[in-house]
Design a protein around this motif. Structure first.
Motif, PDB file in Angstrom:
ATOM      1  N   ASP A 150      -2.180 -37.704  16.019  1.00  0.00           N
ATOM      2  CA  ASP A 150      -1.129 -37.575  14.850  1.00  0.00           C
ATOM      3  C   ASP A 150       0.400 -37.543  15.499  1.00  0.00           C
ATOM      4  O   ASP A 150       1.339 -38.076  14.805  1.00  0.00           O
ATOM      5  CB  ASP A 150      -1.142 -36.285  13.987  1.00  0.00           C
ATOM      6  CG  ASP A 150      -2.253 -36.434  12.934  1.00  0.00           C
ATOM      7  OD1 ASP A 150      -3.002 -37.551  12.993  1.00  0.00           O
ATOM      8  OD2 ASP A 150      -2.858 -35.295  12.455  1.00  0.00           O
ATOM      9  N   ILE A 159       1.606 -40.891  16.443  1.00  0.00           N
ATOM     10  CA  ILE A 159       1.789 -41.938  15.197  1.00  0.00           C
ATOM     11  C   ILE A 159       3.149 -41.356  14.832  1.00  0.00           C
ATOM     12  O   ILE A 159       4.165 -42.310  14.196  1.00  0.00           O
ATOM     13  CB  ILE A 159       0.780 -41.621  14.229  1.00  0.00           C
ATOM     14  CG1 ILE A 159      -0.730 -42.112  14.817  1.00  0.00           C
ATOM     15  CG2 ILE A 159       0.925 -42.346  12.804  1.00  0.00           C
ATOM     16  CD1 ILE A 159      -2.005 -41.656  13.935  1.00  0.00           C
ATOM     17  N   ALA A 160       3.218 -40.031  14.411  1.00  0.00           N
ATOM     18  CA  ALA A 160       4.571 -39.485  13.779  1.00  0.00           C
ATOM     19  C   ALA A 160       5.713 -40.000  14.867  1.00  0.00           C
ATOM     20  O   ALA A 160       6.884 -40.346  14.110  1.00  0.00           O
ATOM     21  CB  ALA A 160       4.334 -38.024  13.787  1.00  0.00           C
ATOM     22  N   TYR A 185       6.727 -43.734  14.316  1.00  0.00           N
ATOM     23  CA  TYR A 185       7.214 -43.960  13.222  1.00  0.00           C
ATOM     24  C   TYR A 185       8.801 -43.293  13.156  1.00  0.00           C
ATOM     25  O   TYR A 185       9.731 -44.068  12.966  1.00  0.00           O
ATOM     26  CB  TYR A 185       6.640 -43.592  11.818  1.00  0.00           C
ATOM     27  CG  TYR A 185       5.555 -44.606  11.584  1.00  0.00           C
ATOM     28  CD1 TYR A 185       5.749 -45.648  11.037  1.00  0.00           C
ATOM     29  CD2 TYR A 185       4.338 -44.090  11.736  1.00  0.00           C
ATOM     30  CE1 TYR A 185       4.519 -46.614  10.744  1.00  0.00           C
ATOM     31  CE2 TYR A 185       3.124 -44.808  11.442  1.00  0.00           C
ATOM     32  CZ  TYR A 185       3.565 -46.247  10.921  1.00  0.00           C
ATOM     33  OH  TYR A 185       2.447 -46.958  10.292  1.00  0.00           O
ATOM     34  N   ARG A 186       8.800 -42.108  13.836  1.00  0.00           N
ATOM     35  CA  ARG A 186      10.316 -41.482  13.779  1.00  0.00           C
ATOM     36  C   ARG A 186      11.385 -42.334  14.536  1.00  0.00           C
ATOM     37  O   ARG A 186      12.297 -42.423  14.325  1.00  0.00           O
ATOM     38  CB  ARG A 186      10.101 -40.187  14.465  1.00  0.00           C
ATOM     39  CG  ARG A 186      11.292 -39.151  14.124  1.00  0.00           C
ATOM     40  CD  ARG A 186      11.106 -37.754  14.815  1.00  0.00           C
ATOM     41  NE  ARG A 186      11.138 -37.882  16.428  1.00  0.00           N
ATOM     42  CZ  ARG A 186      12.416 -38.200  17.084  1.00  0.00           C
ATOM     43  NH1 ARG A 186      13.747 -38.253  16.471  1.00  0.00           N
ATOM     44  NH2 ARG A 186      12.173 -38.392  18.366  1.00  0.00           N
ATOM     45  N   ALA A 194       9.227 -47.765  14.721  1.00  0.00           N
ATOM     46  CA  ALA A 194       8.338 -48.560  14.849  1.00  0.00           C
ATOM     47  C   ALA A 194       8.211 -49.142  13.528  1.00  0.00           C
ATOM     48  O   ALA A 194       7.967 -48.506  12.558  1.00  0.00           O
ATOM     49  CB  ALA A 194       6.943 -48.030  15.474  1.00  0.00           C
ATOM     50  N   ASN A 195       7.794 -50.462  13.516  1.00  0.00           N
ATOM     51  CA  ASN A 195       7.501 -51.195  12.368  1.00  0.00           C
ATOM     52  C   ASN A 195       6.080 -50.944  11.871  1.00  0.00           C
ATOM     53  O   ASN A 195       5.800 -50.985  10.292  1.00  0.00           O
ATOM     54  CB  ASN A 195       7.871 -52.695  12.283  1.00  0.00           C
ATOM     55  CG  ASN A 195       9.314 -52.867  12.818  1.00  0.00           C
ATOM     56  OD1 ASN A 195       9.604 -52.468  13.747  1.00  0.00           O
ATOM     57  ND2 ASN A 195      10.213 -53.484  11.792  1.00  0.00           N
ATOM     58  N   TRP A 251       2.275 -60.812  11.049  1.00  0.00           N
ATOM     59  CA  TRP A 251       3.822 -60.758  11.672  1.00  0.00           C
ATOM     60  C   TRP A 251       4.416 -62.148  11.946  1.00  0.00           C
ATOM     61  O   TRP A 251       5.556 -62.615  12.049  1.00  0.00           O
ATOM     62  CB  TRP A 251       3.888 -59.886  12.813  1.00  0.00           C
ATOM     63  CG  TRP A 251       3.629 -58.354  12.317  1.00  0.00           C
ATOM     64  CD1 TRP A 251       2.471 -57.738  12.327  1.00  0.00           C
ATOM     65  CD2 TRP A 251       4.609 -57.653  11.722  1.00  0.00           C
ATOM     66  NE1 TRP A 251       2.834 -56.355  11.966  1.00  0.00           N
ATOM     67  CE2 TRP A 251       4.090 -56.347  11.374  1.00  0.00           C
ATOM     68  CE3 TRP A 251       5.891 -57.551  11.448  1.00  0.00           C
ATOM     69  CZ2 TRP A 251       4.665 -55.151  10.949  1.00  0.00           C
ATOM     70  CZ3 TRP A 251       6.513 -56.718  10.798  1.00  0.00           C
ATOM     71  CH2 TRP A 251       5.837 -55.425  10.515  1.00  0.00           C
ATOM     72  N   ARG A 269      11.563 -41.058   6.134  1.00  0.00           N
ATOM     73  CA  ARG A 269      11.708 -42.295   6.952  1.00  0.00           C
ATOM     74  C   ARG A 269      10.435 -43.035   7.497  1.00  0.00           C
ATOM     75  O   ARG A 269      10.741 -44.193   7.910  1.00  0.00           O
ATOM     76  CB  ARG A 269      12.901 -42.023   8.071  1.00  0.00           C
ATOM     77  CG  ARG A 269      12.293 -41.262   9.202  1.00  0.00           C
ATOM     78  CD  ARG A 269      13.226 -41.659  10.370  1.00  0.00           C
ATOM     79  NE  ARG A 269      13.272 -42.864  10.855  1.00  0.00           N
ATOM     80  CZ  ARG A 269      13.977 -43.483  11.898  1.00  0.00           C
ATOM     81  NH1 ARG A 269      14.827 -42.538  12.654  1.00  0.00           N
ATOM     82  NH2 ARG A 269      14.021 -44.467  12.431  1.00  0.00           N
ATOM     83  N   SER A 270       9.368 -42.125   7.597  1.00  0.00           N
ATOM     84  CA  SER A 270       8.140 -42.752   8.250  1.00  0.00           C
ATOM     85  C   SER A 270       7.358 -43.608   7.098  1.00  0.00           C
ATOM     86  O   SER A 270       6.461 -44.313   7.778  1.00  0.00           O
ATOM     87  CB  SER A 270       7.230 -42.032   8.746  1.00  0.00           C
ATOM     88  OG  SER A 270       8.093 -41.122   9.802  1.00  0.00           O
ATOM     89  N   PRO A 330       5.999 -46.494   5.403  1.00  0.00           N
ATOM     90  CA  PRO A 330       6.288 -48.056   5.623  1.00  0.00           C
ATOM     91  C   PRO A 330       7.006 -48.660   4.471  1.00  0.00           C
ATOM     92  O   PRO A 330       6.319 -48.487   3.211  1.00  0.00           O
ATOM     93  CB  PRO A 330       4.906 -48.554   5.893  1.00  0.00           C
ATOM     94  CG  PRO A 330       4.035 -47.197   6.595  1.00  0.00           C
ATOM     95  CD  PRO A 330       4.770 -46.227   5.588  1.00  0.00           C
ATOM     96  N   ASN A 385      10.296 -51.855   7.358  1.00  0.00           N
ATOM     97  CA  ASN A 385       9.381 -52.125   8.032  1.00  0.00           C
ATOM     98  C   ASN A 385       8.968 -53.696   8.339  1.00  0.00           C
ATOM     99  O   ASN A 385       8.442 -54.179   9.383  1.00  0.00           O
ATOM    100  CB  ASN A 385       7.858 -51.250   8.006  1.00  0.00           C
ATOM    101  CG  ASN A 385       8.211 -49.984   8.060  1.00  0.00           C
ATOM    102  OD1 ASN A 385       9.074 -49.184   7.251  1.00  0.00           O
ATOM    103  ND2 ASN A 385       7.770 -49.198   8.961  1.00  0.00           N
ATOM    104  N   ALA A 443      -1.113 -45.602   8.617  1.00  0.00           N
ATOM    105  CA  ALA A 443       0.039 -44.825   8.183  1.00  0.00           C
ATOM    106  C   ALA A 443       0.267 -43.569   8.660  1.00  0.00           C
ATOM    107  O   ALA A 443      -0.315 -42.963   9.333  1.00  0.00           O
ATOM    108  CB  ALA A 443      -0.129 -44.756   6.624  1.00  0.00           C
ATOM    109  N   PRO A 444       1.624 -43.220   8.631  1.00  0.00           N
ATOM    110  CA  PRO A 444       1.651 -41.747   9.092  1.00  0.00           C
ATOM    111  C   PRO A 444       1.008 -40.767   8.153  1.00  0.00           C
ATOM    112  O   PRO A 444       0.865 -40.978   7.113  1.00  0.00           O
ATOM    113  CB  PRO A 444       3.431 -41.661   8.968  1.00  0.00           C
ATOM    114  CG  PRO A 444       3.920 -42.695   7.900  1.00  0.00           C
ATOM    115  CD  PRO A 444       2.822 -43.804   7.898  1.00  0.00           C
ATOM    116  N   THR A 445       0.762 -39.539   8.877  1.00  0.00           N
ATOM    117  CA  THR A 445      -0.091 -38.469   8.150  1.00  0.00           C
ATOM    118  C   THR A 445       1.050 -37.593   7.798  1.00  0.00           C
ATOM    119  O   THR A 445       1.976 -37.413   8.464  1.00  0.00           O
ATOM    120  CB  THR A 445      -1.031 -37.929   8.912  1.00  0.00           C
ATOM    121  OG1 THR A 445      -0.623 -37.874  10.215  1.00  0.00           O
ATOM    122  CG2 THR A 445      -2.450 -38.951   9.130  1.00  0.00           C
TER     123      THR A 445
END
Lengths: 148, 155
Positions: free
Chosen positions: A104, A107-108, A111-112, A115-116, A139, B99-100, B102, B124, B153-155
């Motif tokens: 996790d 992943i977090a 995205y923070r 990352a697209n 893509w 912000r995370s 998508p 994204n 997906a972010p959790t």
């Protein structure tokens, strides 16, 4: 003009077996013709910024996708992600993290840092190939990449 | 025109896709495509940027919603009344809590200025809508399938 000028996909992967599998899967979907494989974050950064061995590369040719591994020597995927997403010139390039990590926190953090997308590498070969082809199609065909 | 695909109960429940679209016919087409493609059972349609932010933040008409349940995908139109897609992107991507999520911009505009601005604001992905209705339905299914089944997906 160099061979680097018409690259659509920049694959950043230190593990040769994973890189070969990725390239093969993309090739089967006719999506690997314009791919460059960088062995780590330092080489990838040189590629994107057109320096070092890539000094002759045309910076106006947009890379449509960076496929980024996380664990790599010299410069990790997260470091590269942060560098590219905090530079106004490179911030818009789509980056998909592709990793065996399901943590996790990874992943977090991905995205923070901007990352697209984030895709977990399936262990099963057929599923791995299918996931790679899905990523390539999405893509390169569906997504509209920004122009530099 | 009232679309038959709105499931009001989804306001309070967990959803996968938040569809932000002011044009009813386009929203209806998207909802039908998602259901047909087997990826849209948990889609909520909102009609503009204000509703979208209320949904995500659990405010306005959505105070009953648990705002910790973030959608796995936001499908965002650009041109909308009250608050447009750029403002929604700016708000979602400028807030650490959201912000995370998508966000895929789904629009008829393919102007490079719009594309660049969306990526700059943290979109994204950016997908241009084809004019042909069948192609549009196919593309919406592809987009939803990719983000729900391939992307983590972010959790």
């Amino acid at each position: 003009m160099t061979d680097y000028d018409d690259i659509d996909i920049l694959l950043v992967e230190d593990e040769p077996i994973d890189a070969e599998m990725t390239i093969q899967a993309l090739r089967r979907g006719n999506l690997a013709n314009r791919l460059y494989w960088a062995r780590d974050g330092v080489e990838a950064l040189d590629f994107v910024l057109c320096r070092g061995a890539f000094a002759d590369r045309d910076p106006l040719h947009a890379t449509k996708l960076v496929l980024l591994d996380l664990k790599m020597p010299r410069m990790s995927g997260l470091e590269l992600l942060q560098t590219l997403k905090t530079n106004a010139d490179t911030q818009k390039i789509p980056i998909v993290v592709m990793t065996s990590s399901k943590h996790d926190r990874d992943i977090a953090e991905s995205y923070r840092l901007g990352a697209n997308g984030y895709v977990t590498k399936p262990v099963n070969f057929d599923r791995f190939s299918a996931a790679i082809r899905n990523i390539g199609t999405y893509w390169l065909v569906l997504n509209q990449a920004p122009t530099p | 025109m009232r679309t038959p695909w709105i499931n009001e109960n989804l306001a309070a429940a967990e959803i996968d896709i938040l569809l932000v679209q002011d044009n009813h016919a386009d929203a209806d087409l998207a909802m039908r495509a998602l259901v047909k493609g087997g990826v849209g059972a948990r889609t909520r349609w909102v009609q503009d940027g204000v509703e979208a932010l209320d949904f995500v933040n659990g405010s306005g008409d959505f105070t009953a919603r648990d705002s910790n349940d973030l959608p796995k995908l936001v499908l965002l139109d650009l041109k909308m009344p009250r608050l447009d897609g750029f403002d929604v992107l700016r708000a979602l991507k400028g807030n650490a809590r959201t912000r995370s999520i998508p966000v895929v911009v789904l629009t008829s505009s393919n102007r490079s200025h719009d594309v660049a601005e969306c990526y700059r604001l943290g979109a994204n992905s950016y997908v241009t809508k084809p004019i042909d209705v069948d192609s549009l339905a196919t593309i919406i299914i592809h987009v939803a399938t990719y983000w729900l089944n391939v992307n983590q997906a972010p959790t």
